[in-house]
Scaffold this active site. Structure first.
Site, PDB file in Angstrom:
ATOM      1  N   GLU A 136       0.989  -1.141  -0.016  1.00 53.84           N
ATOM      2  CA  GLU A 136      -0.136  -0.016  -0.148  1.00 53.84           C
ATOM      3  C   GLU A 136       0.748   1.229   0.143  1.00 53.84           C
ATOM      4  O   GLU A 136       0.617   2.168  -0.836  1.00 53.84           O
ATOM      5  CB  GLU A 136      -0.926   0.095   1.141  1.00 53.84           C
ATOM      6  CG  GLU A 136      -1.921   1.152   1.045  1.00 53.84           C
ATOM      7  CD  GLU A 136      -2.759   1.134  -0.031  1.00 53.84           C
ATOM      8  OE1 GLU A 136      -2.750   2.134  -0.992  1.00 53.84           O
ATOM      9  OE2 GLU A 136      -3.614   0.122  -0.281  1.00 53.84           O
ATOM     10  N   ASP A 176       0.957   4.126  -2.731  1.00 54.26           N
ATOM     11  CA  ASP A 176       0.643   5.514  -2.959  1.00 54.26           C
ATOM     12  C   ASP A 176       1.809   6.399  -3.114  1.00 54.26           C
ATOM     13  O   ASP A 176       1.467   7.614  -3.831  1.00 54.26           O
ATOM     14  CB  ASP A 176       0.191   5.651  -1.333  1.00 54.26           C
ATOM     15  CG  ASP A 176      -0.950   4.958  -0.994  1.00 54.26           C
ATOM     16  OD1 ASP A 176      -1.765   4.478  -1.928  1.00 54.26           O
ATOM     17  OD2 ASP A 176      -1.066   4.712   0.160  1.00 54.26           O
ATOM     18  N   SER A 185      -7.509   2.318  -3.346  1.00 59.31           N
ATOM     19  CA  SER A 185      -6.204   2.861  -2.729  1.00 59.31           C
ATOM     20  C   SER A 185      -5.132   3.307  -3.645  1.00 59.31           C
ATOM     21  O   SER A 185      -4.337   3.963  -3.551  1.00 59.31           O
ATOM     22  CB  SER A 185      -5.703   1.736  -1.797  1.00 59.31           C
ATOM     23  OG  SER A 185      -5.416   0.496  -2.544  1.00 59.31           O
TER      24      SER A 185
END
Length: 639
Positions: free
Chosen positions: A300, A304, A554
């Site tokens: 994640e 990002d 996400s």
């Protein structure tokens, strides 16, 4: 003056003795995966926190609309942190009333701590004291993973106290975690709540490793790269005011990016970023742990930062807010505490003796435990902040979600754009499936399960789209339907905000869903989400030394964050202020054609096809995907 205070205190004490108790909060179901194990030891100490009722909170929506609606004469006149703190601080009467009740109940004044913002009243109390004080029973709950948690099924407050206290922790909330003192060995994240932001396994979904790059734009249906996103949304822009602008990415330990992954990605897609790191801000002992490395721990944060940094280029720094130590991790509330700016220094400053429920970490004997003070107003919020984690709305109490939502509204007042991914489970909830009629969550539930904070009217919720198989970047996208289904729907907690009334009203008038109110909130008066979308399928990322394809909202959230950061750059270069809370603007008539409308796809779940993407706003992809040239032109026309 002293006599007047003494008279007030005596009056409050007398009132406390006569006031009957009433139920304040109650949980009817234990969250999925948890089992009641035992009564908590009566002599154990609980860090009891009373969230005090805030002043003027009923005016928050109108205050925010005044500085965020494009037709307002005060558009862009964002408040200072001190102005926000002063306006919403609990009244002296609230503070003194709760203190007087606690003192009359046998707690000595020297044990009580009022936070500098006056938002919390804190005391370290034994379990027995807490149970007597709240007419509650505290139990220890054990998760399937072995993690333990302290909570009560309900608690009570004297009737004269109820309107002064919004919530008490720990109580019915499954947010505060205790250590597994009976485990002989503890691994990384032992104390982390399952499903908590930052828990391993909560990152993007993968469809495997990438062995060959497809770098041509005609291959964006198979692999998404930064160039695909620039082509999809017209993001052809070079920052001119990077030193005066800011973009923040929120992550939660043990999630942590690897610099080697960042460099590996940039060598292939953004060569001028090789060797560059985000500005690192540690909150409550946040660390870039390297003890555990896998897609679940690194994916994640890798995703990002790789896309956030690449899309805003090397001329714009990106700030990483890393929250929580390696033992306990953190929640959204820890991040909000740190972002409160001068809240903690306003009127007297921070209290060096302040003790927090979570930090300093009570597990001081554990390696990596953060023993410093709770991060409170230690971080200046970036102009745009993207977070790729979420809860189910039903995971948290009404009081908790309402209080946290108000904090997002306050950040909006200060000119901060808050983005959250809407979730990846369609109309179902993350991890625990759908709702049952009794409010519990299960895999075979039939009621739609909305996500939070996306349902908060003061955040901007971001859904996910895809380039359809065989399609070009110039073809219309569809709602994400590969591996994940973009989440969307209607809140069971929050009313429809005024800025959304026309769009949601038009949706129900022209495309009313074919479901009864028995399986979703069909009142047509509740907050709908998401607000907008961006591609979230087949992103190429570097994680743990290999390239992989990942999917999720996400991915969409940091992409939208980068686009809005570039809008801010254009406004700052033109001598204007950041865009702040965007929802009243993007729902306004003047921005109707600033998005690529998505009219194909659904978000299935709970035994249904979910909602359908239709012309205009819908609870699948919101208003659509951003058209950067149109957005920047329209925002430059505003004051």
């Amino acid at each position: 003056m002293f006599l007047a205070f003494l008279s007030l205190s005596l009056g409050l004490l007398a009132h406390a003795e006569l006031s009957p108790y009433t139920l304040h909060e109650k949980r009817t179901n234990i969250p999925a995966g948890w089992t009641l194990t035992r009564r908590h030891d009566a002599s154990s100490v609980l860090p009891l926190r009373f969230g005090l009722a805030q002043s003027n909170i009923h005016n928050l929506a109108s205050f925010l609309d005044d500085v965020s609606h494009p037709d307002s004469p005060n558009y862009g006149d964002h408040w200072t942190a001190a102005q926000v703190a002063k306006t919403f601080a609990p009244s002296d009467e609230t503070v003194e009333t709760v203190k007087a009740w606690l003192i009359s109940s046998g707690l000595s004044p020297d044990r009580l701590r009022v936070s500098p913002t006056k938002g919390w009243l804190e005391v370290n109390a034994t379990v027995q004291e807490a149970e007597d004080l709240l007419l509650a029973e505290y139990h220890v709950y054990t998760h399937d993973s072995g993690k333990e948690h302290v909570a009560s099924s309900s608690y009570h407050l004297p009737s004269h106290i109820t309107h002064h206290v919004e919530l008490v922790t720990p109580s019915i909330h499954f947010n505060t975690v205790i250590s597994n003192r009976f485990a002989e060995k503890r691994s990384l994240g032992t104390y982390m709540k399952a499903g908590q932001p930052g828990s391993p396994g909560k990152g993007p979904k993968t469809t495997g490793e990438v062995n060959t790059f497809l770098t041509e734009l005609e291959d964006c249906d198979k692999q998404i790269t930064p160039d695909c996103l620039r082509a999809l949304y017209g993001l052809v822009y070079e920052p001119l005011s990077g030193d005066n602008n800011s973009y923040g990415i929120a992550e939660y330990t043990p999630q942590a990016y690897l610099q080697s992954d960042l460099d590996m990605f940039n060598r292939n897609f953004s060569a001028d970023l090789v060797g560059k790191s985000p500005i690192f801000v540690s909150i409550d002992g946040g660390v870039l742990q390297t003890e555990n490395q896998s897609l679940g721990y690194n994916g994640e944060s890798d995703l990002d930062l790789q896309y956030a940094m690449s899309l805003v280029t090397s001329k714009q720094n990106v700030t990483l807010y890393q929250s929580g130590d390696i033992v306990q991790g953190a929640s959204f509330e820890n991040l909000l505490d740190a972002l409160d700016g001068s809240y903690c220094t306003f009127e007297g400053g921070d209290d060096p003796e302040k003790e927090d429920a979570v930090y300093p970490d009570p597990h001081s004997d554990e390696p990596g435990a953060y023993e410093g003070p709770e991060a409170c107003g230690t971080v200046k919020p970036a102009n745009v902040i993207s977070t790729s984690y979420q809860y189910n709305e039903a995971d948290l109490s009404v009081f908790y979600t309402s209080r946290q939502c108000a904090e997002y509204g306050k950040l909006g007042l200060m000119g901060v754009t808050i983005l959250y991914g809407s979730g990846d489970s369609g109309v179902a909830g993350s991890g625990t499936g759908c709702l049952n009629p009794d409010g519990s969550q299960s895999a075979n539930g039939t009621i739609f399960n909305p996500s939070f904070p996306s349902t908060c009217p003061y955040v901007s919720s971001v859904g996910a789209t895809q380039v359809n198989p065989g399609a070009k970047v110039t073809d219309p996208e569809s709602a994400a339907a590969q591996v994940i289904f973009t989440s969307g729907g209607f809140s069971n907690r929050f009313a429809m905000p005024s800025y959304q009334a026309n769009a949601v009203g038009s949706y129900f008038t022209n495309y009313k869903p074919p479901y009864s109110g028995a399986i979703y909130n069909a009142s047509q008066t509740s907050r709908g989400y998401p607000d907008l979308s961006a591609n979230g399928i087949n992103y190429v990322i570097a994680s743990n030394g290999v390239f992989q394809l990942v999917q999720g909202t996400s991915a969409a959230s940091p992409t939208v964050g980068a686009i809005l950061t570039m809008v801010n750059d254009a406004r700052i270069t033109a001598g204007k202020k950041p865009i702040g809370f965007i929802n009243p603007t993007i729902y306004s008539d003047s921005f109707k054609d600033a998005f690529n409308d998505i009219t194909n796809g659904t978000n299935p779940g709970c035994g249904t096809d979910g909602f359908s993407a239709v012309p205009g706003w819908d609870p699948v992809t919101g208003l659509g995907t951003p058209n950067f040239p149109k957005l920047v032109a329209k925002w430059l026309l505003l004051p």
